[in-house]
Write a protein that holds these residues in place. Sequence first.
Motif, PDB file in Angstrom:
ATOM      1  N   LEU A 290       0.648  -1.191  -0.260  1.00 51.03           N
ATOM      2  CA  LEU A 290       0.325  -0.241   0.029  1.00 51.03           C
ATOM      3  C   LEU A 290       1.059   0.979  -0.422  1.00 51.03           C
ATOM      4  O   LEU A 290       0.661   1.811   0.291  1.00 51.03           O
ATOM      5  CB  LEU A 290      -0.841  -0.549   0.908  1.00 51.03           C
ATOM      6  N   ASP A 291       1.959   1.069  -0.083  1.00 54.31           N
ATOM      7  CA  ASP A 291       2.749   1.952  -0.232  1.00 54.31           C
ATOM      8  C   ASP A 291       3.225   2.442   0.831  1.00 54.31           C
ATOM      9  O   ASP A 291       3.534   4.102   1.504  1.00 54.31           O
ATOM     10  CB  ASP A 291       2.769   2.890  -1.299  1.00 54.31           C
ATOM     11  N   ASP A 292       2.834   2.253   2.396  1.00 53.34           N
ATOM     12  CA  ASP A 292       3.053   3.577   3.558  1.00 53.34           C
ATOM     13  C   ASP A 292       4.200   1.984   4.607  1.00 53.34           C
ATOM     14  O   ASP A 292       3.468   0.723   5.247  1.00 53.34           O
ATOM     15  CB  ASP A 292       1.665   2.786   4.212  1.00 53.34           C
ATOM     16  N   PRO A 293       5.086   2.013   4.939  1.00 53.00           N
ATOM     17  CA  PRO A 293       5.993   1.331   5.265  1.00 53.00           C
ATOM     18  C   PRO A 293       6.292   1.784   7.079  1.00 53.00           C
ATOM     19  O   PRO A 293       6.967   1.383   8.448  1.00 53.00           O
ATOM     20  CB  PRO A 293       7.595   2.628   4.989  1.00 53.00           C
ATOM     21  N   THR A 294       5.323   2.840   7.758  1.00 46.32           N
ATOM     22  CA  THR A 294       4.923   3.348   9.109  1.00 46.32           C
ATOM     23  C   THR A 294       4.670   1.931   9.507  1.00 46.32           C
ATOM     24  O   THR A 294       5.887   1.386  10.421  1.00 46.32           O
ATOM     25  CB  THR A 294       3.395   3.831   8.912  1.00 46.32           C
ATOM     26  N   LEU A 295       3.505   0.732   9.745  1.00 45.86           N
ATOM     27  CA  LEU A 295       3.405  -0.903  10.331  1.00 45.86           C
ATOM     28  C   LEU A 295       4.312  -1.625  10.106  1.00 45.86           C
ATOM     29  O   LEU A 295       4.865  -1.699  10.743  1.00 45.86           O
ATOM     30  CB  LEU A 295       1.929  -1.702   9.643  1.00 45.86           C
ATOM     31  N   ALA A 296       5.384  -1.851   8.785  1.00 46.97           N
ATOM     32  CA  ALA A 296       6.519  -1.881   9.020  1.00 46.97           C
ATOM     33  C   ALA A 296       7.969  -1.321   9.604  1.00 46.97           C
ATOM     34  O   ALA A 296       8.196  -2.390   9.980  1.00 46.97           O
ATOM     35  CB  ALA A 296       7.292  -1.871   7.446  1.00 46.97           C
ATOM     36  N   ARG A 297       8.172  -0.450   9.625  1.00 45.91           N
ATOM     37  CA  ARG A 297       8.676  -0.311  11.281  1.00 45.91           C
ATOM     38  C   ARG A 297       8.299   0.013  12.765  1.00 45.91           C
ATOM     39  O   ARG A 297       9.662   0.018  12.992  1.00 45.91           O
ATOM     40  CB  ARG A 297       8.916   1.656  10.321  1.00 45.91           C
ATOM     41  N   ARG A 298       6.903   0.142  12.546  1.00 46.34           N
ATOM     42  CA  ARG A 298       6.734  -0.537  13.940  1.00 46.34           C
ATOM     43  C   ARG A 298       6.548  -1.784  14.438  1.00 46.34           C
ATOM     44  O   ARG A 298       7.577  -2.451  15.298  1.00 46.34           O
ATOM     45  CB  ARG A 298       5.628   0.155  13.893  1.00 46.34           C
ATOM     46  N   VAL A 299       6.455  -2.997  13.976  1.00 52.48           N
ATOM     47  CA  VAL A 299       5.938  -4.786  13.734  1.00 52.48           C
ATOM     48  C   VAL A 299       8.045  -5.183  13.616  1.00 52.48           C
ATOM     49  O   VAL A 299       8.623  -5.205  14.857  1.00 52.48           O
ATOM     50  CB  VAL A 299       5.669  -4.790  12.530  1.00 52.48           C
ATOM     51  N   LEU A 300       8.341  -4.405  13.054  1.00 55.02           N
ATOM     52  CA  LEU A 300      10.069  -4.919  12.867  1.00 55.02           C
ATOM     53  C   LEU A 300      11.256  -4.347  13.129  1.00 55.02           C
ATOM     54  O   LEU A 300      12.470  -4.393  12.964  1.00 55.02           O
ATOM     55  CB  LEU A 300      10.597  -5.087  11.168  1.00 55.02           C
ATOM     56  N   GLY A 301      10.942  -2.891  13.882  1.00 55.80           N
ATOM     57  CA  GLY A 301      12.419  -1.897  13.850  1.00 55.80           C
ATOM     58  C   GLY A 301      13.196  -1.589  12.713  1.00 55.80           C
ATOM     59  O   GLY A 301      13.052  -0.326  12.188  1.00 55.80           O
ATOM     60  N   SER A 302      14.012  -2.592  12.952  1.00 58.94           N
ATOM     61  CA  SER A 302      14.777  -2.182  11.835  1.00 58.94           C
ATOM     62  C   SER A 302      14.651  -2.496  10.704  1.00 58.94           C
ATOM     63  O   SER A 302      13.668  -3.553  10.471  1.00 58.94           O
ATOM     64  CB  SER A 302      16.390  -2.938  11.906  1.00 58.94           C
ATOM     65  N   PHE A 303      14.465  -1.406   9.093  1.00 59.15           N
ATOM     66  CA  PHE A 303      14.779  -1.834   8.001  1.00 59.15           C
ATOM     67  C   PHE A 303      15.959  -1.245   7.119  1.00 59.15           C
ATOM     68  O   PHE A 303      16.670  -0.405   7.772  1.00 59.15           O
ATOM     69  CB  PHE A 303      13.030  -1.399   8.093  1.00 59.15           C
ATOM     70  N   PRO A 304      16.065  -2.009   5.266  1.00 63.98           N
ATOM     71  CA  PRO A 304      16.491  -1.886   4.547  1.00 63.98           C
ATOM     72  C   PRO A 304      16.551   0.012   4.944  1.00 63.98           C
ATOM     73  O   PRO A 304      15.599   0.478   4.190  1.00 63.98           O
ATOM     74  CB  PRO A 304      16.354  -2.050   3.717  1.00 63.98           C
ATOM     75  N   HIS A 305      17.348   1.070   4.539  1.00 61.38           N
ATOM     76  CA  HIS A 305      17.277   2.514   4.399  1.00 61.38           C
ATOM     77  C   HIS A 305      17.275   2.291   2.828  1.00 61.38           C
ATOM     78  O   HIS A 305      17.676   1.964   1.833  1.00 61.38           O
ATOM     79  CB  HIS A 305      18.353   2.697   4.728  1.00 61.38           C
ATOM     80  N   ALA A 306      17.105   3.680   2.798  1.00 64.00           N
ATOM     81  CA  ALA A 306      16.180   4.309   1.173  1.00 64.00           C
ATOM     82  C   ALA A 306      16.965   4.675   0.754  1.00 64.00           C
ATOM     83  O   ALA A 306      18.011   5.058   1.382  1.00 64.00           O
ATOM     84  CB  ALA A 306      14.530   4.501   0.755  1.00 64.00           C
ATOM     85  N   PRO A 307      17.392   4.609  -0.839  1.00 61.88           N
ATOM     86  CA  PRO A 307      16.768   3.755  -1.855  1.00 61.88           C
ATOM     87  C   PRO A 307      16.989   2.255  -1.386  1.00 61.88           C
ATOM     88  O   PRO A 307      18.173   1.950  -1.087  1.00 61.88           O
ATOM     89  CB  PRO A 307      17.266   4.060  -2.534  1.00 61.88           C
ATOM     90  N   MET A 308      15.997   1.731  -1.728  1.00 57.53           N
ATOM     91  CA  MET A 308      16.027   0.155  -1.341  1.00 57.53           C
ATOM     92  C   MET A 308      15.656  -0.135  -2.736  1.00 57.53           C
ATOM     93  O   MET A 308      15.915  -0.151  -3.742  1.00 57.53           O
ATOM     94  CB  MET A 308      14.975  -0.194  -0.652  1.00 57.53           C
ATOM     95  N   LEU A 309      15.992  -1.957  -2.885  1.00 57.22           N
ATOM     96  CA  LEU A 309      15.851  -3.320  -4.155  1.00 57.22           C
ATOM     97  C   LEU A 309      14.607  -3.860  -3.754  1.00 57.22           C
ATOM     98  O   LEU A 309      14.136  -4.048  -2.190  1.00 57.22           O
ATOM     99  CB  LEU A 309      16.757  -3.169  -4.563  1.00 57.22           C
TER     100      LEU A 309
END
Length: 495
Positions: A290-309
């Motif tokens: 849905l092009d919304d990383p908010t939930l992903a960051r809340r659940v997973l904490g660390s995340f690959p930084h942008a720009p990403m592949l």
Amino acid sequence: MEEPTLRALLRRPDLRLRLVSEERRLRDGALDRPLRWVHSSDLADPTPFLADELALLTTGTQFADGDAAGAAAYVGRLQERGVVGLGFGSEVHRTGVPPELIEACEAAGMPLFEVPYETPFIAVARAHSEAIAAQAYARRTWALDAQRALAIAALRPRGLFATLAELARRLERWVGMFDAAGVLVHEHPQGGLAPEDAAALASRAADLLARGGQAGQSLTLGTASYTLFTLGRGGHLRGVIAIATASLDAEARAVVTSVIAMAGLALEQNEQLARSRRRLRSQVLASLMLDDPTLARRVLGSFPHAPMLVAIADADAPLEAVEEFWERHRSDGATGVFTAESDDGFVMCVAEEDGALFDEISARFGIRIGVSEPEHYARFSHAHAQAAAALRRGRSGVVRFADTVSDSILTAFATDEARLIAESRLAPLRAHPDLEQSLRVWLEHDARIEQAASALGIHRHTLRARIVQASGLLGRDLSSFPARAELWAALQTVR
């Protein structure tokens, strides 16, 4: 504790045994071979009543004075039966040890020792039986202590690896664990294997895992021997434990068996956790689409930084092995990565600078991977669509969407269905190859008669006649741009 061997028996000061043979003339390790029992007999041929790996005691009544041939034959029979050593009771029937018996034992490399008159044969046998009992008690005590230490190790952080390290210390041997892909993921002590031995063990571990059944196996690499045990249930193996030893006694094998059981249970529990994590990541992936990383960051904490592949692996990829590859990169903290399963395949997301890892995965597991262009999370769904398109276009290895856009857009539409339609439309021309070629060249020259005729080496009127004939066969008026564009697309598709 010292092993119950003939050397240990000779060291007992209370028995006052004396080695008559010169040790340098004995067979290698003759005094240190396992000694299972001590028996006495004065028979000329006691071998039918003997077992392997025992010491025989005799007073020599069966020997004739000076009978060198008889002594040699007697010792030869004992050696063939597997007798470890011969004890001669002196001062019973003979004074000292007969020289012909000494020569026969030295020729055969068999240890010969003297039992003094003051030492009863039963005392020698009892001393050895006590040594066996003491060793058995010591080994049982060792096994109980080892089991307790292993149970404590299992409660530590990274309990499985702590347990394997404790096992290595207790066995005083190198211990390693290979994962389901045959990769060495833990060893103790670290760096205890030569690179060539590690590669050979990994290959043998992969063979065991490929067979899919529970098994143990021994192998020798140079001068070192190893024993391998599979982890997990048949048909669903989780890995292999390797121990640098050729054999294990009953107590050590019991300890290793308990470690294998604990390791198998730990890996099964890890698998249950992994299934839960996969479900969670699939839900996070749905949020990212849905092009919304908010939930992903809340659940997973660390995340690959942008720009990403964003990358998608082929549906036939060995998902467990690929996931374990990424788990190792997650654990070392050097690579931020998000992975999830989807209907399109195994989705992977990393920072742009880690894109080379996709090539490593593809080469290691022999799978196809489609990779997007660098994007921000607000366009995650767009990147996902690019990766899926690249995967569909690729036949092997890693296919990057950036490489596919350099091709003609018509090739993107060259599906099997499009080819069938194009072949059907062009079927009337297939009986006239010169017409198809003339149309192709005419269209390549922007429908200019003079240039196309020159390229074909024919007169312009001949080319006009062919175009009219082709129009009639196809039932299309080729004077309009849409008709020519459709014809060009059909010709490119069938090509």
